[in-house]
Structures are given as structure tokens and as C-alpha cells.
Motif scaffolding. Structure first.
Motif, PDB file in Angstrom:
ATOM      1  N   MET A  43       0.934  -1.330   0.015  1.00  0.00           N
ATOM      2  CA  MET A  43       0.075  -0.009  -0.112  1.00  0.00           C
ATOM      3  C   MET A  43       0.908   1.248   0.069  1.00  0.00           C
ATOM      4  O   MET A  43       0.571   2.430  -0.673  1.00  0.00           O
ATOM      5  N   LYS A  44       1.899   1.297   0.432  1.00  0.00           N
ATOM      6  CA  LYS A  44       2.791   2.305   0.767  1.00  0.00           C
ATOM      7  C   LYS A  44       3.625   2.534  -0.477  1.00  0.00           C
ATOM      8  O   LYS A  44       3.715   3.616  -1.225  1.00  0.00           O
ATOM      9  N   VAL A  45       4.080   1.576  -1.193  1.00  0.00           N
ATOM     10  CA  VAL A  45       4.485   1.500  -2.712  1.00  0.00           C
ATOM     11  C   VAL A  45       3.495   2.063  -3.454  1.00  0.00           C
ATOM     12  O   VAL A  45       3.808   2.915  -4.413  1.00  0.00           O
ATOM     13  N   PHE A  46       2.188   1.709  -3.380  1.00  0.00           N
ATOM     14  CA  PHE A  46       1.225   2.242  -4.379  1.00  0.00           C
ATOM     15  C   PHE A  46       0.959   3.394  -4.042  1.00  0.00           C
ATOM     16  O   PHE A  46       0.807   4.245  -5.100  1.00  0.00           O
ATOM     17  N   LEU A  47       0.884   4.285  -2.704  1.00  0.00           N
ATOM     18  CA  LEU A  47       0.763   5.593  -2.615  1.00  0.00           C
ATOM     19  C   LEU A  47       1.675   6.477  -3.065  1.00  0.00           C
ATOM     20  O   LEU A  47       1.818   7.422  -3.907  1.00  0.00           O
ATOM     21  N   VAL A  48       3.247   5.924  -3.086  1.00  0.00           N
ATOM     22  CA  VAL A  48       4.375   6.506  -3.762  1.00  0.00           C
ATOM     23  C   VAL A  48       4.238   6.536  -5.139  1.00  0.00           C
ATOM     24  O   VAL A  48       4.572   7.837  -5.865  1.00  0.00           O
ATOM     25  N   VAL A  49       3.822   5.460  -5.736  1.00  0.00           N
ATOM     26  CA  VAL A  49       3.788   5.569  -7.240  1.00  0.00           C
ATOM     27  C   VAL A  49       2.739   6.341  -7.772  1.00  0.00           C
ATOM     28  O   VAL A  49       2.829   7.165  -8.790  1.00  0.00           O
ATOM     29  N   ALA A  50       1.587   6.299  -7.013  1.00  0.00           N
ATOM     30  CA  ALA A  50       0.519   6.998  -7.396  1.00  0.00           C
ATOM     31  C   ALA A  50       0.728   8.507  -7.250  1.00  0.00           C
ATOM     32  O   ALA A  50       0.211   9.498  -8.310  1.00  0.00           O
ATOM     33  N   LEU A  51       1.725   9.034  -6.419  1.00  0.00           N
ATOM     34  CA  LEU A  51       1.694  10.170  -6.248  1.00  0.00           C
ATOM     35  C   LEU A  51       2.738  10.798  -7.193  1.00  0.00           C
ATOM     36  O   LEU A  51       2.573  11.855  -7.745  1.00  0.00           O
ATOM     37  N   CYS A  52       3.577   9.906  -7.679  1.00  0.00           N
ATOM     38  CA  CYS A  52       4.699  10.226  -8.700  1.00  0.00           C
ATOM     39  C   CYS A  52       3.684  10.334 -10.006  1.00  0.00           C
ATOM     40  O   CYS A  52       3.973  11.424 -10.832  1.00  0.00           O
ATOM     41  N   PHE A  53       2.799   9.319 -10.141  1.00  0.00           N
ATOM     42  CA  PHE A  53       2.018   9.467 -11.736  1.00  0.00           C
ATOM     43  C   PHE A  53       0.980  10.756 -11.437  1.00  0.00           C
ATOM     44  O   PHE A  53       0.894  11.303 -12.730  1.00  0.00           O
ATOM     45  N   VAL A  54       0.454  10.923 -10.262  1.00  0.00           N
ATOM     46  CA  VAL A  54      -0.361  12.454 -10.310  1.00  0.00           C
ATOM     47  C   VAL A  54       0.741  13.645 -10.567  1.00  0.00           C
ATOM     48  O   VAL A  54      -0.026  14.501 -11.472  1.00  0.00           O
ATOM     49  N   VAL A  55       1.654  13.534 -10.120  1.00  0.00           N
ATOM     50  CA  VAL A  55       2.539  14.626 -10.180  1.00  0.00           C
ATOM     51  C   VAL A  55       3.045  15.043 -11.559  1.00  0.00           C
ATOM     52  O   VAL A  55       3.115  15.885 -12.304  1.00  0.00           O
ATOM     53  N   ALA A  56       3.324  13.904 -12.122  1.00  0.00           N
ATOM     54  CA  ALA A  56       3.743  13.762 -13.434  1.00  0.00           C
ATOM     55  C   ALA A  56       2.516  14.080 -14.435  1.00  0.00           C
ATOM     56  O   ALA A  56       2.745  14.803 -15.417  1.00  0.00           O
ATOM     57  N   GLY A  57       1.626  13.684 -14.083  1.00  0.00           N
ATOM     58  CA  GLY A  57       0.273  13.898 -15.046  1.00  0.00           C
ATOM     59  C   GLY A  57      -0.260  15.405 -14.824  1.00  0.00           C
ATOM     60  O   GLY A  57      -0.504  16.250 -15.878  1.00  0.00           O
ATOM     61  N   PHE A  58      -0.272  15.977 -13.730  1.00  0.00           N
ATOM     62  CA  PHE A  58      -0.279  17.413 -13.488  1.00  0.00           C
ATOM     63  C   PHE A  58       0.372  18.203 -14.244  1.00  0.00           C
ATOM     64  O   PHE A  58       0.382  19.228 -14.761  1.00  0.00           O
ATOM     65  N   PHE A  59       1.716  17.858 -14.024  1.00  0.00           N
ATOM     66  CA  PHE A  59       2.937  18.646 -14.890  1.00  0.00           C
ATOM     67  C   PHE A  59       2.938  18.726 -16.236  1.00  0.00           C
ATOM     68  O   PHE A  59       2.750  19.674 -17.091  1.00  0.00           O
ATOM     69  N   ILE A  60       2.618  17.493 -17.003  1.00  0.00           N
ATOM     70  CA  ILE A  60       2.360  17.440 -18.500  1.00  0.00           C
ATOM     71  C   ILE A  60       1.056  18.138 -18.777  1.00  0.00           C
ATOM     72  O   ILE A  60       0.857  18.848 -19.802  1.00  0.00           O
ATOM     73  N   GLY A  61       0.033  18.070 -17.965  1.00  0.00           N
ATOM     74  CA  GLY A  61      -1.202  18.804 -18.354  1.00  0.00           C
ATOM     75  C   GLY A  61      -1.126  20.314 -18.188  1.00  0.00           C
ATOM     76  O   GLY A  61      -1.432  21.122 -19.081  1.00  0.00           O
ATOM     77  N   HIS A  62      -0.136  20.746 -17.224  1.00  0.00           N
ATOM     78  CA  HIS A  62       0.305  22.137 -17.336  1.00  0.00           C
ATOM     79  C   HIS A  62       0.965  22.439 -18.164  1.00  0.00           C
ATOM     80  O   HIS A  62       0.787  23.650 -18.964  1.00  0.00           O
ATOM     81  N   ARG A  63       1.800  21.643 -18.844  1.00  0.00           N
ATOM     82  CA  ARG A  63       2.816  22.149 -20.106  1.00  0.00           C
ATOM     83  C   ARG A  63       1.880  22.150 -21.414  1.00  0.00           C
ATOM     84  O   ARG A  63       1.934  23.036 -22.135  1.00  0.00           O
ATOM     85  N   LEU A  64       0.833  21.264 -21.368  1.00  0.00           N
ATOM     86  CA  LEU A  64      -0.069  21.334 -22.666  1.00  0.00           C
ATOM     87  C   LEU A  64      -0.943  22.403 -22.602  1.00  0.00           C
ATOM     88  O   LEU A  64      -1.376  23.168 -23.752  1.00  0.00           O
ATOM     89  N   SER A  65      -1.307  22.820 -21.243  1.00  0.00           N
ATOM     90  CA  SER A  65      -2.042  24.131 -21.315  1.00  0.00           C
ATOM     91  C   SER A  65      -1.368  25.443 -21.601  1.00  0.00           C
ATOM     92  O   SER A  65      -2.038  26.430 -22.092  1.00  0.00           O
ATOM     93  N   ASN A  66      -0.010  25.392 -21.314  1.00  0.00           N
ATOM     94  CA  ASN A  66       0.756  26.570 -21.971  1.00  0.00           C
ATOM     95  C   ASN A  66       0.954  26.400 -23.176  1.00  0.00           C
ATOM     96  O   ASN A  66       1.050  27.654 -23.989  1.00  0.00           O
ATOM     97  N   LYS A  67       1.212  25.601 -23.962  1.00  0.00           N
ATOM     98  CA  LYS A  67       1.304  25.241 -25.318  1.00  0.00           C
ATOM     99  C   LYS A  67       0.050  25.715 -26.051  1.00  0.00           C
ATOM    100  O   LYS A  67       0.078  26.454 -27.256  1.00  0.00           O
ATOM    101  N   LYS A  68      -1.115  25.650 -25.617  1.00  0.00           N
ATOM    102  CA  LYS A  68      -2.268  26.047 -26.173  1.00  0.00           C
ATOM    103  C   LYS A  68      -2.512  27.547 -26.111  1.00  0.00           C
ATOM    104  O   LYS A  68      -3.371  28.023 -27.060  1.00  0.00           O
ATOM    105  N   THR A  69      -2.199  28.124 -25.230  1.00  0.00           N
ATOM    106  CA  THR A  69      -2.491  29.585 -25.112  1.00  0.00           C
ATOM    107  C   THR A  69      -1.340  30.431 -25.588  1.00  0.00           C
ATOM    108  O   THR A  69      -0.273  30.128 -25.734  1.00  0.00           O
TER     109      THR A  69
END
Length: 69
Positions: A43-69
Motif C-alpha cells: 500500500m505504501k508503494v502504491f501511494l508513492v507510485v500514485a503520487l509520482c504519476f499524479v504529479v507527472a500528469g499534473f505537470f504534463i497537463g500544465h505544459r499542454l495548457s501553456n502550449k495551447k494559449t
């Protein structure tokens, strides 16, 4: 609006990918734990990996929103 929406959607997609990875790992490789200690560790491994993927997804979404505007 897209500067808020894209990072949130990216984080959600990152979490869904994490759940999918762990689901298929458990499905194809059998049970991932043999007792309460190993379940807590996984469960601890899952939470750490999930946090990494959520942060990466957030960052990628942020980068895509900057390219669009």
C-alpha cells in the motif's frame, strides 16, 4: 479555464494509469502479498507510485495548457 482543467485531468489520468498498472500486475503475477505486513508495504508503494504519476500528469497537463494559449 484550460490552465486549471488540463493539470487536473492530467493528474486524474496519472492516477488511473497507476491503478491499471497495479491491477494488471496483481492479475498476471498472482497475489502481491502474503500477510498483513506485505499488504501494508505494498500500500505504501502504491501511494508513492500514485503520487509520482499524479504529479507527472499534473505537470504534463500544465505544459499542454501553456502550449495551447
Amino acid at each position: 479555464m484550460s490552465k486549471i482543467l488540463f493539470p487536473i485531468v492530467g493528474g486524474i489520468i496519472g492516477f488511473i494509469i497507476t491503478v491499471g498498472i497495479f491491477f494488471f500486475a496483481g492479475h498476471f503475477f498472482g497475489p502481491l502479498y502474503q500477510g498483513e505486513d506485505e499488504a501494508a508495504r505494498n500500500m505504501k508503494v502504491f501511494l508513492v507510485v500514485a503520487l509520482c504519476f499524479v504529479v507527472a500528469g499534473f505537470f504534463i497537463g500544465h505544459r499542454l495548457s501553456n502550449k495551447k494559449t
